[in-house]
Design an enzyme around this catalytic site. Structure first.
Site: not given
Ligand SMILES: Cc1cc2nc3c(=O)[nH]c(=O)nc-3n(C[C@H](O)[C@H](O)[C@H](O)COP(=O)(O)OP(=O)(O)OC[C@H]3O[C@@H](n4cnc5c(N)ncnc54)[C@H](O)[C@@H]3O)c2cc1C
Length: 526
Positions: A12, A112, A227, A272, A331, A366, A372
């Protein structure tokens, strides 16, 4: 390549940013799903908070963040992350992100809930996460130093003399080991541990389990953000109807058309957690709940919210003309692996960033669009720290048992029944009893149950209601409880080993009968 490259688990925004910022250091990035799929980052609708408006400042953004965090943010960490937001927007722009702009060409800023100023940078209306992820994935694919292993799930961390020595992973060809003395967990959230969630199905907190089994401390586990408006048409995961729709004037009504939030503070624009509790209580009273955007947006809905319009239409709902059925859904997880400002965990050689980490930015709740930001900035910080950490020497590794693929289904039932929007001691106690049995076993639910149990223990220990944690038996904020709590799996194991029976054994770590900082918390843990 040398034998000891840093390994990042998770593709991510957090993992990708960490990988990009490690340049020129070569790095391996493991992603369970193909890059760009199954990440919360790519699903983000609202956008990324950054104080770049002419009427805005870091101080204002920080003040709003601390207010949302309800006394539990780490102000220094929050300041550092928030200060980095404007340059992050510049960096993403340089990578090619096409943010929405005003007629005069400035970056358009949205508002927001909880933000005192317009400061949400967005792209393609409600396609912000997808755009940000697009440019970071393209950059990672272009970069010569990032080797991406897609379709690979990390299943265990390997330790040697108390330090990280490698990662056990699994792909379609079977299990394999990566030797590494520097590992980053960037696996995202755990909403998938609940029946109703907006998170990708694979978001079951696997990274937290890897860390906990390796002995790392976890923090703030009791704080799960629900949410209030997930699309309630039976899909799993549930599509999200962004807060921004309420921001445009949509209202919450029940099946009789009663606007049950009317007269409560800022109505539908309350934070929220407040709206989620109101919707939850209304549904518990036997009602259905709908978001009604007909008067506020009507025929303009599709133009303003193209992605949400498409999600609704795929479920047979025209959001400009029909009421949209909604319900609260898990969420975002404010808690995670406890890290310091550089992203270091309590285990040498292990870092964490993004939603999987408990950085101190969010505290008990949060602020919308701060995650993000956190994912990108903490990914950068981890990369900086690892760049200054020398590689280790390859060492022989002891053979490791391969765990079965995780099955969260039984845990989803338990947490949804007892550890959801509203909690009490009796329910948490029942949940702990169910989860202990699963966590003890070697079955497919053992890993999710271990994490569920740690969450339930944290929820039981916090004998108050604060931010995203609401206890019906402790409805007020407790004096002296404004502090972050850490927990290790070892702590639970030791406590259980000290007394007969799984339920009784948990008592010492649940903190059921002792007073903490002047709060007489007499809960009914068994
Ligand atoms: C529907 C939705 C809307 C949102 N809207 C917003 C917004 O508008 N603004 C905002 O700031 N935040 C928003 N959020 C929250 C935000 O998107 C997340 O908190 C943030 O993107 C997390 O990023 P990350 O890289 O930590 O995790 P993620 O983007 O979830 O990435 C995690 C990664 O880890 C991988 N993974 C998991 N377990 C394993 C494993 N065991 N081995 C290998 N890979 C693994 C997954 O496949 C994925 O690639 C939203 C969340 C959701 C669900």
């Amino acid at each position: 390549m040398t034998n000891d490259l840093p390994v990042i688990i998770g593709g991510g925004l957090a993992g990708l940013m960490a990988a990009l910022h490690l340049a020129p250091q070569k790095v391996i990035l493991l992603s369970k799903a193909p890059l760009g799929e199954q990440t919360a980052s790519g699903w983000a609708q609202g956008g990324l908070a950054a104080a770049i408006g002419s009427d805005d400042s870091t101080e204002r953004h920080l003040a709003d963040t601390l207010a949302a965090g309800d006394g539990l943010c780490d102000p220094e960490v929050a300041r550092r992350i928030i200060e980095a937001a404007p340059s992050l927007v510049d960096e993403l722009g340089r990578l090619g992100a096409r943010f929405d702009r005003t007629a005069k060409g400035a970056i358009a800023l949205g508002l927001e809930a909880g933000h005192g100023r317009k400061r949400i940078v967005h792209a393609n209306g409600d396609g912000s996460g997808q755009e940000i992820l697009r440019v970071t994935i393209e950059a990672a694919r272009r970069a010569g130093h990032v080797r991406v292993l897609e379709g690979c799930a990390a299943t265990r961390l390997i330790l040697r003399d108390g330090r990280i020595a490698g990662v056990l992973a699994q792909n379609s060809g079977g299990p394999f080991v990566l030797r590494a003395s520097r590992v980053v967990i960037a696996t995202g959230g755990l909403g998938g541990l609940y029946l109703h969630t907006t998170n990708p199905a694979g978001a079951i907190g696997q990274g937290l389990v890897l860390a906990a089994r390796a002995g790392a401390a976890l923090a703030d586990l009791e704080f799960v953000q629900f949410h209030p408006t997930a699309l309630d048409t039976g899909q799993d995961p549930m599509p999200l109807i962004s807060e921004a729709v309420r921001g445009e004037g949509a209202i919450l009504v029940d099946e009789r058309g009663d606007r049950f939030m009317a007269g409560r503070g800022r109505g539908e624009l309350e934070p929220r957690d407040v709206v989620s509790r109101a919707v939850w209580r209304h549904m518990s009273g036997g009602h259905r709940v709908f978001l009604d955007a007909r008067s506020a947006l009507g025929g303009r809905f599709a133009a303003r919210f193209p992605a949400i319009d498409a999600l609704c239409r795929s479920a047979g709902i025209d959001p400009g003309a029909d009421r949209i059925p909604v319900r609260p859904a898990a969420h975002y997880h404010m808690g995670g692996i406890a890290v310091d400002a550089a992203g270091r965990t309590s285990v040498p050689g292990l870092w964490a960033c993004g939603e999987a980490a408990s950085t101190g930015l969010h505290g008990a709740n949060r602020l919308a669009s701060n995650s993000l930001l956190e994912a990108a900035v903490t990914g950068q910080a981890v990369a900086r720290d690892i760049s200054g950490t020398p590689a280790g020497r390859p060492a022989p590794l002891a053979p490791l048992a391969v765990p079965p693929a995780a099955d969260a289904a039984p845990v989803r039932e338990v947490l949804s029944r007892h550890a959801g929007v509203l909690r009490d001691a009796a329910g948490l106690s029942a949940a702990a009893a169910d989860l202990v049995a699963m966590a003890d076993g070697q079955g497919a639910s053992a890993d999710p149950a271990l994490l569920g149990l740690m969450m339930v223990v944290a929820m039981g220990r916090r004998t108050e209601s604060r931010g995203g944690h609401a206890r019906t038996d402790f409805p007020e904020k407790g004096v002296g409880l404004a502090r972050r709590e850490v927990l290790t799996w070892e702590e639970i194991r030791k406590a259980r080993g000290s007394a007969p029976g799984p339920r009784w054994g948990l008592v010492p770590v649940l903190g059921s009968t002792h007073s903490r900082d002047g709060v007489q918390g007499q809960s009914s843990w068994p």
